[in-house]
Design an enzyme around this catalytic site. Structure first.
Site, PDB file in Angstrom:
ATOM      1  N   SER A 104      -7.758   7.274  11.577  1.00 38.55           N
ATOM      2  CA  SER A 104      -6.984   8.468  11.953  1.00 38.55           C
ATOM      3  C   SER A 104      -7.870   9.700  11.909  1.00 38.55           C
ATOM      4  O   SER A 104      -8.851   9.759  11.179  1.00 38.55           O
ATOM      5  CB  SER A 104      -5.824   8.662  10.969  1.00 38.55           C
ATOM      6  OG  SER A 104      -5.041   7.496  10.888  1.00 38.55           O
TER       7      SER A 104
HETATM    8  N1  SAH Z   1      -5.575   4.411   7.372  1.00 40.76           N
HETATM    9  C1  SAH Z   1      -6.466   3.754   8.294  1.00 40.76           C
HETATM   10  C2  SAH Z   1      -5.905   3.806   9.693  1.00 40.76           C
HETATM   11  C3  SAH Z   1      -5.897   2.455  10.303  1.00 40.76           C
HETATM   12  S1  SAH Z   1      -5.007   2.304  11.813  1.00 40.76           S
HETATM   13  C4  SAH Z   1      -7.871   4.251   8.198  1.00 40.76           C
HETATM   14  O1  SAH Z   1      -8.128   5.233   7.478  1.00 40.76           O
HETATM   15  O2  SAH Z   1      -8.744   3.653   8.802  1.00 40.76           O
HETATM   16  C5  SAH Z   1      -3.541   1.491  11.262  1.00 40.76           C
HETATM   17  C6  SAH Z   1      -3.712   0.135  10.660  1.00 40.76           C
HETATM   18  O3  SAH Z   1      -2.396  -0.378  10.425  1.00 40.76           O
HETATM   19  C7  SAH Z   1      -4.429  -0.901  11.524  1.00 40.76           C
HETATM   20  O4  SAH Z   1      -5.528  -1.379  10.829  1.00 40.76           O
HETATM   21  C8  SAH Z   1      -3.367  -2.003  11.701  1.00 40.76           C
HETATM   22  O5  SAH Z   1      -3.909  -3.309  11.708  1.00 40.76           O
HETATM   23  C9  SAH Z   1      -2.478  -1.772  10.501  1.00 40.76           C
HETATM   24  N2  SAH Z   1      -1.130  -2.338  10.573  1.00 40.76           N
HETATM   25  C10 SAH Z   1      -0.260  -2.359  11.614  1.00 40.76           C
HETATM   26  N3  SAH Z   1       0.880  -2.989  11.258  1.00 40.76           N
HETATM   27  C11 SAH Z   1       0.730  -3.367   9.959  1.00 40.76           C
HETATM   28  C12 SAH Z   1       1.559  -4.052   9.024  1.00 40.76           C
HETATM   29  N4  SAH Z   1       2.771  -4.518   9.328  1.00 40.76           N
HETATM   30  N5  SAH Z   1       1.080  -4.245   7.769  1.00 40.76           N
HETATM   31  C13 SAH Z   1      -0.149  -3.810   7.411  1.00 40.76           C
HETATM   32  N6  SAH Z   1      -0.975  -3.169   8.255  1.00 40.76           N
HETATM   33  C14 SAH Z   1      -0.550  -2.937   9.509  1.00 40.76           C
END
Ligand code: SAH
Length: 260
Positions: A104
């Protein structure tokens, strides 16, 4: 927070262009998980200056919490992105982290962290145990680790869970706990949480998230709005029930079920 409050639980219709719609930067997703950059020269040499500049921009754009600004200044974002993207690490942009997911952008990480600190329970006791859905590369978890006592962070994609573990290891954040699992179910073992934050946007709010929130706790998550576009949703759990506040439009990767 002056916004309208939809009925609860938020079960709002989706549209074809809906919440899962990827960002422009996602149109060319990186399929393989790129190797993590070691200490990158260039940015690495003087990253504190670039980070200070980023923190100043965050403060100028309205982030007022000193602890959020300090956390954003302390965590080296360039260590969480692929070496080819290191030069963009301190720009206010989301970047690919592999498997079609993104880290993000700093302004939304800071914005959501500040919202978490606004949880009623945090005002009196500080931010206690929190749950992050969507560990991704682990950057936001590291930032949250500096403003909350304990962070449970859950990721559904094994390759990213492992990547986050590698990224976070050198930071030795003993209060950040990485879990591989489906965050749509929350993580009952750590409940109740002072706050729950989702880094992925769903069609509706999983009931488990609200169940696992402490009274006085706050949930901050992207969610499909009435027109199918994503909005940032804040849910405060009070003794009288759940209070929803709809904030600005946002653009997160989709929340998906199951582990892969
Ligand atoms: N906070 C992260 C942002 C990652 S993007 C950072 O700093 O990099 C969002 C993430 O949510 C992705 O990696 C995706 O795989 C995950 N995601 C989506 N649905 C999910 C679920 N049901 N449980 C856990 N993770 C999930």
């Amino acid at each position: 927070m002056n916004q309208r409050r939809p009925g609860f639980p938020a079960r709002l219709p989706s549209a074809s262009s809906g919440p899962g719609a990827p960002k422009p930067s996602m149109s060319n997703p990186v399929r393989a998980v790129p190797r993590v950059a070691p200490a990158p020269a260039g940015v690495g040499l003087d990253s504190s200056t670039v980070r200070e500049r980023m923190v100043r921009r965050l403060a100028d754009s309205g982030i007022g919490s000193a602890s959020v600004l300090a956390a954003m200044g302390a965590i080296e974002r360039h260590r969480f992105v692929d070496s080819a993207l290191v030069n963009q690490a301190y720009e206010d942009t989301s970047l690919p982290i592999g498997l079609g997911q993104t880290i993000s952008k700093p302004s939304i990480v800071a914005r959501m962290a500040e919202l978490l600190l606004g949880a009623p329970v945090a005002k009196t006791e500080g931010l206690g145990r929190i749950l992050e859905i969507g560990t991704g590369c682990g950057y936001q978890a590291a930032v949250l680790g500096r403003i909350a006592k304990e962070v449970y962070t859950i990721e559904r994609l094994r390759a990213l869970h492992e990547k986050a573990r590698d990224n976070l290891r050198p930071l030795r954040l003993t209060n950040v706990h990485l879990i591989l699992g489906d965050g749509m179910l929350g993580y009952p073992k750590g409940a109740p949480y002072a706050a729950i934050i989702s880094a992925a946007g769903g069609e509706q709010l999983p009931e488990q998230w609200c169940d696992q929130l402490a009274v006085g706790g706050r949930l901050v998550a992207p969610m499909a709005g009435p027109d199918g576009k994503q909005i940032l949703l804040v849910v405060d759990k009070t003794t009288a029930g759940l209070k929803q506040t709809v904030l600005e439009a946002v653009n997160f990767v989709p929340l998906k079920s199951g582990v892969a």
